[in-house]
Design an enzyme around this catalytic site. Structure first.
Site, PDB file in Angstrom:
ATOM      1  N   ASN B 145       0.826  -1.206   0.000  1.00 26.57           N
ATOM      2  CA  ASN B 145       0.000   0.000   0.000  1.00 26.57           C
ATOM      3  C   ASN B 145       0.866   1.264   0.000  1.00 26.57           C
ATOM      4  O   ASN B 145       0.478   2.281  -0.577  1.00 26.57           O
ATOM      5  CB  ASN B 145      -0.939   0.016   1.201  1.00 26.57           C
ATOM      6  CG  ASN B 145      -1.923  -1.142   1.171  1.00 26.57           C
ATOM      7  OD1 ASN B 145      -1.799  -2.104   1.921  1.00 26.57           O
ATOM      8  ND2 ASN B 145      -2.886  -1.078   0.270  1.00 26.57           N
ATOM      9  N   HIS B 198       3.126  -7.708  -6.007  1.00 26.42           N
ATOM     10  CA  HIS B 198       3.608  -6.792  -4.971  1.00 26.42           C
ATOM     11  C   HIS B 198       4.846  -6.048  -5.453  1.00 26.42           C
ATOM     12  O   HIS B 198       4.957  -4.832  -5.327  1.00 26.42           O
ATOM     13  CB  HIS B 198       3.979  -7.576  -3.696  1.00 26.42           C
ATOM     14  CG  HIS B 198       2.802  -8.033  -2.899  1.00 26.42           C
ATOM     15  ND1 HIS B 198       2.910  -8.534  -1.630  1.00 26.42           N
ATOM     16  CD2 HIS B 198       1.486  -8.069  -3.199  1.00 26.42           C
ATOM     17  CE1 HIS B 198       1.715  -8.870  -1.180  1.00 26.42           C
ATOM     18  NE2 HIS B 198       0.833  -8.594  -2.115  1.00 26.42           N
ATOM     19  N   TYR B 271      -7.775 -11.394 -11.711  1.00 28.76           N
ATOM     20  CA  TYR B 271      -8.000 -10.448 -10.615  1.00 28.76           C
ATOM     21  C   TYR B 271      -6.713  -9.729 -10.249  1.00 28.76           C
ATOM     22  O   TYR B 271      -6.687  -8.502 -10.071  1.00 28.76           O
ATOM     23  CB  TYR B 271      -8.565 -11.197  -9.404  1.00 28.76           C
ATOM     24  CG  TYR B 271      -8.787 -10.353  -8.170  1.00 28.76           C
ATOM     25  CD1 TYR B 271      -9.878  -9.495  -8.084  1.00 28.76           C
ATOM     26  CD2 TYR B 271      -7.920 -10.443  -7.083  1.00 28.76           C
ATOM     27  CE1 TYR B 271     -10.096  -8.734  -6.943  1.00 28.76           C
ATOM     28  CE2 TYR B 271      -8.129  -9.694  -5.942  1.00 28.76           C
ATOM     29  CZ  TYR B 271      -9.218  -8.839  -5.870  1.00 28.76           C
ATOM     30  OH  TYR B 271      -9.429  -8.092  -4.740  1.00 28.76           O
ATOM     31  N   TYR B 272      -5.616 -10.462 -10.168  1.00 25.45           N
ATOM     32  CA  TYR B 272      -4.337  -9.821  -9.872  1.00 25.45           C
ATOM     33  C   TYR B 272      -3.735  -9.155 -11.097  1.00 25.45           C
ATOM     34  O   TYR B 272      -2.995  -8.180 -10.984  1.00 25.45           O
ATOM     35  CB  TYR B 272      -3.374 -10.805  -9.194  1.00 25.45           C
ATOM     36  CG  TYR B 272      -3.690 -10.888  -7.719  1.00 25.45           C
ATOM     37  CD1 TYR B 272      -3.226  -9.910  -6.842  1.00 25.45           C
ATOM     38  CD2 TYR B 272      -4.521 -11.871  -7.209  1.00 25.45           C
ATOM     39  CE1 TYR B 272      -3.552  -9.919  -5.501  1.00 25.45           C
ATOM     40  CE2 TYR B 272      -4.868 -11.894  -5.860  1.00 25.45           C
ATOM     41  CZ  TYR B 272      -4.368 -10.909  -5.012  1.00 25.45           C
ATOM     42  OH  TYR B 272      -4.698 -10.919  -3.689  1.00 25.45           O
ATOM     43  N   HIS B 429      -0.866 -16.880  -5.465  1.00 18.71           N
ATOM     44  CA  HIS B 429      -2.318 -16.763  -5.491  1.00 18.71           C
ATOM     45  C   HIS B 429      -2.979 -17.902  -6.267  1.00 18.71           C
ATOM     46  O   HIS B 429      -4.184 -17.878  -6.502  1.00 18.71           O
ATOM     47  CB  HIS B 429      -2.730 -15.404  -6.069  1.00 18.71           C
ATOM     48  CG  HIS B 429      -2.423 -14.272  -5.144  1.00 18.71           C
ATOM     49  ND1 HIS B 429      -3.072 -14.128  -3.943  1.00 18.71           N
ATOM     50  CD2 HIS B 429      -1.510 -13.265  -5.211  1.00 18.71           C
ATOM     51  CE1 HIS B 429      -2.593 -13.058  -3.318  1.00 18.71           C
ATOM     52  NE2 HIS B 429      -1.643 -12.531  -4.053  1.00 18.71           N
ATOM     53  N   HIS B 431      -4.553 -21.558  -7.254  1.00 21.41           N
ATOM     54  CA  HIS B 431      -5.372 -22.605  -6.631  1.00 21.41           C
ATOM     55  C   HIS B 431      -4.976 -23.961  -7.213  1.00 21.41           C
ATOM     56  O   HIS B 431      -4.426 -24.036  -8.313  1.00 21.41           O
ATOM     57  CB  HIS B 431      -6.854 -22.330  -6.888  1.00 21.41           C
ATOM     58  CG  HIS B 431      -7.386 -21.179  -6.079  1.00 21.41           C
ATOM     59  ND1 HIS B 431      -8.717 -20.964  -5.871  1.00 21.41           N
ATOM     60  CD2 HIS B 431      -6.751 -20.179  -5.417  1.00 21.41           C
ATOM     61  CE1 HIS B 431      -8.898 -19.881  -5.124  1.00 21.41           C
ATOM     62  NE2 HIS B 431      -7.717 -19.377  -4.840  1.00 21.41           N
ATOM     63  N   GLU B 680     -46.390 -16.931 -13.969  1.00 21.81           N
ATOM     64  CA  GLU B 680     -46.361 -18.256 -13.333  1.00 21.81           C
ATOM     65  C   GLU B 680     -46.292 -19.349 -14.392  1.00 21.81           C
ATOM     66  O   GLU B 680     -47.046 -20.319 -14.372  1.00 21.81           O
ATOM     67  CB  GLU B 680     -47.571 -18.437 -12.402  1.00 21.81           C
ATOM     68  CG  GLU B 680     -47.460 -17.466 -11.221  1.00 21.81           C
ATOM     69  CD  GLU B 680     -48.434 -17.732 -10.098  1.00 21.81           C
ATOM     70  OE1 GLU B 680     -49.544 -18.186 -10.390  1.00 21.81           O
ATOM     71  OE2 GLU B 680     -48.069 -17.469  -8.937  1.00 21.81           O
TER      72      GLU B 680
END
Lengths: 747, 747
Positions: B145, B198, B271-272, B429, B431, B680
């Protein structure tokens, strides 16, 4: 075979030159000769009407192309023959209208040919082979669907009546429609002679065909019910409701008298009101056209028009009906039958411009004078927004059997609806949930009412019918956001006892938009125990969003167990209390709906209040609740003992007080923040409240203190016995004097 | 205290007359002196640019009004000090831009004053008091950060650099920025010198401030990493990944070489990749402006621009990233950092008009030359739709370590995406889910990839960090739609072994839009067992919607247990097999993720195929799967042994084969109908398939027969060992000869 009209070729050649040759009076039910002329003169100039007509024409043209299919009845709801017969009556009704408005004889031929197929099939049928219903039909597994068929088909028949050679209408009247009407009434009194939405359809179908055939015997039977029949007063229907009204009332007018309150609330609940409104309104429209002397829209102080208004208000921000009692979620006022209902209410009422905005959203109109009226209103830009306001809708024929209270807060940022049920039982579709509530934000459920356990018209799920779990879970008290005593449902789940009782209104005041309050009492659900629930919807300068204050006071001389659930949705973010998750899951208890709840975790409050925060729909919510140290907190989930996976796996938090006489549950429910997964930002993820405390609780007063984290506090005091607006009260709390007029203090 | 610029009044009076008095070269990173002139000449004439600028101005004006707040660092992510420091760097970056474009000195003053506060605070700080991270920062709990902070702040500093008196910039350079850059690199080599997202941030932040200060030592450190440092090759980070690359590679260019494949796929997952793309692209933009001789956008055959294209394609119909590996659902290419990325790719690439349509949907642009270029393109109506096509994106620095395959079918009625993962491990990260897949329809998940177990920036949930269940469930094989052998995850859940292996591409062919196929092999996940999965997305004349054919072939000499889950959503409508729901729930097994699954019900296939139908999002889905009589069918739900309710309670159906050597799982997954709760009406509630059968399975070929209920059949034959396009095959099945060229037959 049954007449000389059964040969298609012959029929066509006989009839096709017949158009307008008979100077009869038809149509005269939903369309009339006058309205047909008026509509024709406006076609092309009324956009919504024109668009609806074009869509209907497309449907029917496709149906005509596909050909006539009148299968031998066989299937349950959702199955092929059921679906086909349903399609048939809808297409006939539409084709009848098209014949009148477009003057194309192919539509009349389509209706006639299909009717002749039905007339041929009818005498060959016994009751439907599926034996599930207490009142099996002919074309369908239950008479109810046959009445749907006849109600729609009557309209089609009316549209081609004068076009048909008299021999042909005589044949249909005598060989088919009159016997069919008798079948649905005289031959099935336990279906026809009830106070129930089923019977409304039964009455209307018989009445509608009676009006077409000018058969006053049928019309009177529809209006006033069967007389002098043998009845078994204890007979029950499939849903466990009584078949016969204890006072022997029956017929259309009685079905207007009794299930409707003077405010237009229909005691079975909005889902069934939606279902019943179409036959009520369509028959009323037909009666108004054909028997205006009945002044049906003025009946019971104009209850039909009030009912439409009530029904439209019993919805969330998306127009979906609150699923009180048996109600399937997702049903909304966009359903096609409500198009007619809204149009009829507009036309025969006072042309309320708010109804036009509903019609605009429906984006379709009834293809008759009422729909034309609406289409013209829309064309001329007359609509006003239909803004749902806070209101109390009384229950009971006289309006003295409790009510449904709805508090709403709407501004640019918030659309909150809080619904509390303190009605009567609601006939066979009623749930045992006195003083229950549900909470909505922006049309999404925050604290849910489970609704029914059923997948309507999904054949694989018990033929689309009610599932066992409707009785074993959904109707039980523990399935609702109210208090269950000693793990037993209200009225011991006894329908007769429940039907003899209702909650009592105590207070409803929405005059201050920032502090709205509703309050009711229930003294019969558990003999010896009195419930008094008060709910407020508060918009406070200290909070960005409106919050709910929930006060549930219990008075009893005996020690009991009180279980108080909130059925939330989503994922748990934090709890103020410690709990232990179960290594293995077991049912919470073994009966009265508890057997369907898994106990996922349990803890003790160990404090004078708890706080519980969860995340759902990217929104953070918290409940802050006053507790005793020893209260059990149970995290539960629906789904135990559910061998067919009929139930949704939704969670609940249950506060449980054991060995307790009189007590108070007091909670704040707040929506307080949101999560943005794109920005990955949690905004106001924490409750704005520090605590809630019960500072006074006696027979006369209950007082709560709400502490914001900002340091600001609010005090709420309720006069428990005197709701008079002009009453003066004084109360000393912790040395401070509070003085106020009216039933409550909040500051 | 630390300089003579610390008195606010004095600073203001000294500096305010300084504007444009220094004929320096700044800005020269993201904005340049030339581009500022060009932008100013266009303002008011480029709608998206103007709107973005106005929104940014509103944000910053509010921030200036609120005042400067530089708190002493204390909190984890989601907490107050973390959020405030994050806000600060975003506001500074924006204020810098505003100063350049609007020439209003108040923005420069805001940046300067805040920088001086930080410069004052910095020397007083040790590492952040929260001890969770392997690399604790200064203003934040982790260096990551802090690098975010420095990357954004460098841009702000560049914008006011020439405006500041030289004494002041010298002071900031020497007392703050250079020491800070050293802290993030030399003093924290295990953070700076990795191949990891990172470190990319670390490299870029040091490089950006180096470019501003014309400090080539820092720029080179950023580009090439730290040299000659002592490293522990076995050190692990918080996520369990290796810190140091085994070949000793480090720095920005190495981070471009190695995690990116030649196709632009980033091995950690989309995502990364989304997280890393901003620093990659912003630094590239700065380098291109300041050191064009590096030709950074041509590096590795233009991998940066390819990466943007790959990333945009790794999304569902709503632009949300596939949550492969650790990925939080809901993140999409509408995230603000991707605004810059898309604009940079447009400007420095070939002005692909498809990118404009993404920018249009983002409805914002980067406030520099790239954003101006996009805004002009949009204004001039140059955009073309960004249509996501089927594609295979290789993994590995050289593109030879497996791939992600995406098959898509789009027409007016259907938007289907099928994603199969046959990549390498994906660094820390990653899986353990070789040959796993997920399925999307119209942007909704049909068969889900669980994603990560984390609530990013929700402080209550472990400070917004990874949750324990990420390691104990989400990363394990059984959490994914692939095969687990003997209840043990792939590579025995050993990161080192997983990192040394990858799946192998076998076949990818999307040339026929109606029969698209992808196929891959995994031979290392379980020594002695070979997996070969083939997935097809088929649009068949016999079916209204595209369906998936899923063939998972397993070869082993030993008997094993194979568990094969499908993670669906919603409610079970019907099953062809009998099952018994559990009276009490227990974990499915006790380790490797199984401990987080409740066994809700179990049955036996008792047939050569099963069928399973469910309802979700008002849509009916079915899986039809070839089975052996003795296969166990388990209905499971996530959530066991989850003491903090960190996991979603989502369901799965698991087909389990025990004591089995070689075998085949063959399934059809279809979306086939819908439910309309307003009408319905259940439309096509039944599967269109009767059965699926394995008719041949040997080393050379596997053949499946798909039987529609209509009576039509299809045969699929795969050549298991020869994927060559021109290979000729013949095979006799049940007396019938099949001849074809290429790897597969389908007809």
């Amino acid at each position: 075979m049954f007449s000389n009209f059964s040969c298609k070729e012959e029929r066509s050649s006989v009839s096709e030159s017949n158009i307008a040759n008979q100077n009869g009076s038809h149509p005269n039910l939903i369309l009339t000769q006058n309205s047909v002329s008026k509509i024709k003169s406006q076609l092309g100039n009324v956009p919504v009407f024109d668009a609806t007509l074009a869509a209907v024409k497309q449907d029917v043209d496709l149906a005509i192309k596909a050909g006539i299919d009148v299968p031998i009845p066989k299937d349950m709801a959702g199955g092929y023959t059921h679906t086909q017969h349903t399609l048939n009556y809808k297409n006939m009704q539409k084709a009848g209208v098209l014949f009148q408005l477009l003057e194309d004889e192919k539509y009349a031929i389509y209706v006639r040919d299909m009717l002749l197929e039905y007339a041929k099939l009818y005498p060959t049928l016994n009751r439907h082979p599926q034996e599930r219903s207490y009142a099996r039909g002919k074309f369908f597994w239950q008479c109810l669907n046959d009445s749907n068929w006849l109600t729609y088909t009557s309209q089609a028949y009316d549209c081609i009546y004068d076009w048909l050679p008299k021999e042909q209408s005589d044949y249909l009247n005598k060989s088919f429609f009159r016997p069919y009407a008798d079948f649905l009434s005289i031959e099935t009194p336990k279906y026809f002679n009830r106070i129930h939405n089923h019977s409304t359809w039964g009455n209307v179908s018989v009445g509608m065909i009676g009006l077409v055939m000018d058969d006053d015997e049928l019309v009177n039977r529809a209006l006033y019910g069967l007389k002098n029949i043998d009845i078994d007063n204890n007979a029950l229907d499939n849903d466990g409701g009584y078949i016969y009204d204890k006072d022997g009332k029956a017929g259309f007018l009685s079905n207007l008298d009794s299930p409707f309150s003077p405010d237009g609330f229909y005691t079975e609940g909005p889902y069934y009101q939606r279902y019943a409104m179409y036959p009520f309104m369509i028959f009323a429209e037909a009666l108004q056209n054909k028997k205006p002397e009945l002044k049906i829209f003025e009946y019971k102080d104009g209850v039909l028009l009030k009912a439409v208004d009530a029904l439209l208000n019993l919805t969330d921000a998306n127009g979906e009906f609150f699923p009180l009692n048996d109600g399937q979620k997702g049903m909304s006022y966009f359903t096609s039958s409500l198009v007619s209902v809204v149009d009829i209410a507009y036309h025969y009422g006072n042309q309320k411009p708010e109804l036009l905005s509903v019609a605009k959203a429906q984006n379709a109109v009834q293809l008759n004078a009422a729909g034309l009226d609406v289409a013209i209103g829309l064309r001329d830009g007359k609509e006003k927004p239909f803004i749902k306001k806070s209101m109390e809708l009384t229950d009971g024929a006289k309006g003295d059997e409790g009510a449904v209270g709805i508090l709403r807060y709407n501004d640019d940022n918030n659309t909150v609806g809080l619904v509390m049920k303190y009605t009567g039982q609601g006939l066979s579709h009623g749930h045992y949930d006195k003083l229950s509530f549900s909470l909505y934000e922006d049309g999404e459920e925050v604290i849910q009412d489970y609704g029914l356990s059923r997948f309507v018209n999904v054949e694989q799920k018990n033929g689309g019918g009610y599932l066992k779990e409707n009785k074993t879970f959904a109707k039980h008290t523990i399935a609702h956001n109210t208090v269950t005593q000693n793990e037993t449902s209200h009225f011991n789940y006894d329908f007769a006892v429940g039907s003899n009782n209702h909650s009592e209104k105590y207070l409803f005041d929405a005059s201050n938009p920032n502090v709205q309050i509703m309050s009711a009492k229930e003294t019969n659900a558990y003999p010896g125990t009195n419930f008094h629930r008060t709910m407020l919807l508060i918009k406070d300068a200290e909070h960005k969003k409106p919050y709910v204050l929930d006060l549930f006071k219990i008075s009893s001389e005996k020690e009991n167990q009180y279980d108080f659930p909130y059925y939330y949705f989503g994922q748990i973010i934090s709890t103020s209390f410690d709990y232990k998750a179960e290594k293995n899951l077991a049912e919470l208890s073994d009966k009265n709906g508890y057997q369907h709840l898994w106990k996922e975790a349990q803890g003790k409050a160990e404090a004078d209040h708890i706080q519980f925060t969860w995340l759902n729909n990217r929104t953070f919510y918290s409940i802050t609740s006053a507790t005793s140290n020893n209260d059990d907190i149970i995290l539960a989930r629906i789904g135990a003992n559910d061998p067919k996976f009929n139930l949704r796996r939704d969670p609940a938090i249950i506060i449980s007080k054991k060995n307790t006489k009189s007590t108070v549950f007091a909670s704040i429910i707040e929506s307080h923040g949101d999560y943005d997964p794109v920005a990955e930002k949690a905004n106001m993820a924490y409750s704005q409240f520090k605590a809630i405390k019960v500072v006074v609780d006696n027979k006369a007063y209950t007082a709560l203190e709400l502490e914001f984290k900002s340091g600001v506090s609010r005090v709420f005091i309720l006069s428990n016995g005197n709701a008079a607006k002009d009453a003066k009260h004084t109360l000393k709390i912790n040395g401070k004097n509070y003085e106020w007029s009216g039933s409550y203090y909040f500051k």
